[in-house]
Structure formats: C-alpha cells, structure tokens
Design a protein around this motif. Structure first.
Motif, PDB file in Angstrom:
ATOM      1  N   PHE A 169       0.896  -0.968  -0.014  1.00  0.00           N
ATOM      2  CA  PHE A 169      -0.021  -0.110   0.069  1.00  0.00           C
ATOM      3  C   PHE A 169       0.971   1.366   0.144  1.00  0.00           C
ATOM      4  O   PHE A 169       0.197   2.280   0.148  1.00  0.00           O
ATOM      5  N   GLN A 170       2.082   1.280  -0.329  1.00  0.00           N
ATOM      6  CA  GLN A 170       3.136   2.228  -0.107  1.00  0.00           C
ATOM      7  C   GLN A 170       2.972   3.253   1.272  1.00  0.00           C
ATOM      8  O   GLN A 170       3.037   4.504   0.966  1.00  0.00           O
ATOM      9  N   ASP A 171       2.631   2.600   2.329  1.00  0.00           N
ATOM     10  CA  ASP A 171       2.711   3.362   3.504  1.00  0.00           C
ATOM     11  C   ASP A 171       3.953   3.781   3.843  1.00  0.00           C
ATOM     12  O   ASP A 171       5.088   3.074   3.694  1.00  0.00           O
ATOM     13  N   GLU A 172       4.073   5.123   4.275  1.00  0.00           N
ATOM     14  CA  GLU A 172       5.727   5.698   4.655  1.00  0.00           C
ATOM     15  C   GLU A 172       6.011   4.993   6.008  1.00  0.00           C
ATOM     16  O   GLU A 172       5.329   4.905   6.938  1.00  0.00           O
ATOM     17  N   ILE A 173       7.271   4.687   5.900  1.00  0.00           N
ATOM     18  CA  ILE A 173       7.773   4.054   7.185  1.00  0.00           C
ATOM     19  C   ILE A 173       8.567   5.352   7.683  1.00  0.00           C
ATOM     20  O   ILE A 173       9.636   5.840   7.099  1.00  0.00           O
ATOM     21  N   THR A 174       8.328   5.875   8.936  1.00  0.00           N
ATOM     22  CA  THR A 174       8.869   7.066   9.575  1.00  0.00           C
ATOM     23  C   THR A 174      10.009   6.690  10.202  1.00  0.00           C
ATOM     24  O   THR A 174      10.189   5.520  10.563  1.00  0.00           O
ATOM     25  N   GLU A 175      10.920   7.618  10.633  1.00  0.00           N
ATOM     26  CA  GLU A 175      12.012   7.231  11.747  1.00  0.00           C
ATOM     27  C   GLU A 175      11.557   6.643  13.084  1.00  0.00           C
ATOM     28  O   GLU A 175      12.101   5.602  13.485  1.00  0.00           O
ATOM     29  N   LYS A 176      10.393   7.098  13.306  1.00  0.00           N
ATOM     30  CA  LYS A 176       9.685   6.600  14.594  1.00  0.00           C
ATOM     31  C   LYS A 176       9.411   4.903  14.406  1.00  0.00           C
ATOM     32  O   LYS A 176       9.665   4.165  15.148  1.00  0.00           O
ATOM     33  N   THR A 177       9.036   4.830  13.279  1.00  0.00           N
ATOM     34  CA  THR A 177       8.659   3.503  12.994  1.00  0.00           C
ATOM     35  C   THR A 177       9.653   2.541  12.810  1.00  0.00           C
ATOM     36  O   THR A 177       9.825   1.422  13.305  1.00  0.00           O
ATOM     37  N   TRP A 178      10.886   2.909  12.034  1.00  0.00           N
ATOM     38  CA  TRP A 178      12.114   2.418  11.987  1.00  0.00           C
ATOM     39  C   TRP A 178      12.573   2.010  13.649  1.00  0.00           C
ATOM     40  O   TRP A 178      13.286   0.968  13.623  1.00  0.00           O
ATOM     41  N   PHE A 179      12.475   3.034  14.297  1.00  0.00           N
ATOM     42  CA  PHE A 179      12.997   2.678  15.495  1.00  0.00           C
ATOM     43  C   PHE A 179      12.285   1.730  16.258  1.00  0.00           C
ATOM     44  O   PHE A 179      13.148   0.898  17.186  1.00  0.00           O
ATOM     45  N   PHE A 180      10.908   1.671  16.212  1.00  0.00           N
ATOM     46  CA  PHE A 180      10.204   0.631  16.729  1.00  0.00           C
ATOM     47  C   PHE A 180      10.468  -0.781  16.135  1.00  0.00           C
ATOM     48  O   PHE A 180      10.362  -1.846  17.012  1.00  0.00           O
ATOM     49  N   ILE A 181      10.719  -0.819  14.880  1.00  0.00           N
ATOM     50  CA  ILE A 181      10.873  -2.215  14.228  1.00  0.00           C
ATOM     51  C   ILE A 181      12.248  -2.502  14.689  1.00  0.00           C
ATOM     52  O   ILE A 181      12.584  -3.797  15.183  1.00  0.00           O
ATOM     53  N   ALA A 182      13.390  -1.625  14.968  1.00  0.00           N
ATOM     54  CA  ALA A 182      14.737  -2.119  15.502  1.00  0.00           C
ATOM     55  C   ALA A 182      14.408  -2.744  16.970  1.00  0.00           C
ATOM     56  O   ALA A 182      15.068  -3.696  17.337  1.00  0.00           O
ATOM     57  N   ILE A 183      13.800  -1.963  17.821  1.00  0.00           N
ATOM     58  CA  ILE A 183      13.667  -2.434  19.167  1.00  0.00           C
ATOM     59  C   ILE A 183      12.551  -3.740  19.302  1.00  0.00           C
ATOM     60  O   ILE A 183      13.208  -4.655  20.072  1.00  0.00           O
ATOM     61  N   SER A 184      11.858  -3.776  18.464  1.00  0.00           N
ATOM     62  CA  SER A 184      10.904  -5.091  18.563  1.00  0.00           C
ATOM     63  C   SER A 184      11.807  -6.312  17.979  1.00  0.00           C
ATOM     64  O   SER A 184      11.658  -7.337  18.471  1.00  0.00           O
ATOM     65  N   MET A 185      12.610  -6.063  16.797  1.00  0.00           N
ATOM     66  CA  MET A 185      13.261  -7.241  16.483  1.00  0.00           C
ATOM     67  C   MET A 185      14.647  -7.587  17.685  1.00  0.00           C
ATOM     68  O   MET A 185      14.738  -8.575  17.840  1.00  0.00           O
TER      69      MET A 185
END
Length: 216
Positions: free
Chosen positions: A172-188
């Motif tokens: 869906f071409q949703d934007e991945i923000t810096e906050k989302t990248w941070f959440f991804i890194a922490i979750s992983m």
C-alpha cells in the motif's frame, strides 16, 4: 502509541500469569527482552503519550482480556478433550452466537441485505478467502500455545507487527517514518533476545538430559 505500550504491558502480564498458573518461571533474559520492548515502545511514542481515565480503563480491560484469553487457551489445550479442529470450530460458533445479536441490534444485518454492492462474486470471494485464512490463523494460534506456551505466543504477537509494517509499505506504499524504524529495531532486538534466551534454556535442558542418561 498508547495502544502499543499497553500491548507490551499485556505481554508482561501474560508472562507472569504463565508463571503463576503453569509454573513456567521466566528466565532473566526473557524479562530483559520484555523490558527492551516496553522501553522501546515508550520511547517511540514519548511525544504522543496522552490518555484519559476512560481510555485507561478500557486499555486495562483489554490487557486483562488478552492475557486471560491466551492463558485460557493453554489450559484448554491441556484440559479440553477436543482436537485442534474441534476447538477452532466451537470457538467460531461461540463467536457467532455472541456477535449475531449485536449485529441485529445495530441494524448491520439489515444494512447488509440492503447494500447491493456487497452482493457480488468479488465480495464473497474475498470474504471466503478471509474466512479460510482466519480458520488457519486460529488453528495456528492454538497449536503455538499448545507446543510452546502463553509467553512465547505473546512475544510472537508483538514481533509479527514487523513484517506487517513491511507488507504495508510494499502493498500500500505506506510511509515508514523514523519513529517506525526505531520501533522495528527495538521489536527485533527484543524478539532476538527472547529467542536467544529460549535457545539457551533448550540447550541447557538437553545437556542435563544427556548427563542424566549417561549416569544411568
């Protein structure tokens, strides 16, 4: 943001419920993994944290319901003498008995019959596909809880948001923000730490079993 924080709190309450009801004491690294994921969620949403008393009440009820459901699934897989298919079947039948009266009360059933756009082969095909996927999702959830435990199931429920973010970006071409990248890194990081703790425990148990068999 607050939902993400409370979801992590629900995972922690599930972990302690797993210990209290089933005697599965969490390892230190497991608690560290929960702490990493919770602190990451708080940090990612720090500027957006706001909650009303009513919202706090509903989120606490959501956490208790989520933990209670997962813990009961573990109990049911042990105590209820049904196959996994039977459990999924009766689970969905009970959902219909609860949701159908609500649908009638909200006039959603009448709205369905009056909406011509919903009476198309495409609509029924998509809903049929969603039903099949939902069946296998319920089946996989029961199997996961039965083979591992409520705590592992809760962790998977948190970490599986990561591929969802990438699928949303790809489909869906949703934007991945810096906050989302941070959440991804922490979750992983939390997920990998939890996996490492479980693998280390499994290796320790295997060595103890081998040593015990060798002394017999």
């Amino acid at each position: 943001p607050m939902v993400t924080i409370f979801k992590n709190i629900a995972n922690i309450s599930t972990c302690f419920g797993d210990y209290y009801f089933f005697g599965n004491k969490p390892e230190f690294l497991v608690l560290v993994a929960f702490g990493v994921m919770l602190s990451g969620a708080v940090a990612a949403s720090w500027n957006d944290i706001h909650v009303s008393s009513l919202g706090l009440m509903w989120m606490c009820l959501n956490c208790l319901s989520t933990s209670g459901y997962v813990l009961y699934m573990k109990f049911a897989t042990k105590a209820v003498k049904l196959s996994k298919f039977g459990m999924v079947f009766y689970n969905n039948v009970l959902c219909v008995l609860i949701l159908l009266p609500i649908a009638f009360y909200r006039n959603e059933v009448l709205l369905f019959f009056q909406s011509v756009a919903l009476h198309t082969p495409e609509y029924f095909t998509k809903n049929g596909f969603a039903g099949v996927v939902g069946f296998f999702l319920n089946f996989a959830s029961l199997q996961c809880v039965a083979m591992t435990g409520p705590t592992t199931y809760a962790i998977i429920g948190s970490v599986n948001k990561v591929p969802g973010v990438f699928l949303g970006y790809w489909l869906f071409q949703d934007e991945i923000t810096e906050k989302t990248w941070f959440f991804i890194a922490i979750s992983m990081a939390g997920g990998f730490l939890y996996s490492y703790a479980k693998l280390r425990k499994s290796d320790t148990n295997t060595k103890k079993t081998v040593d015990y068999e060798g002394r017999k």
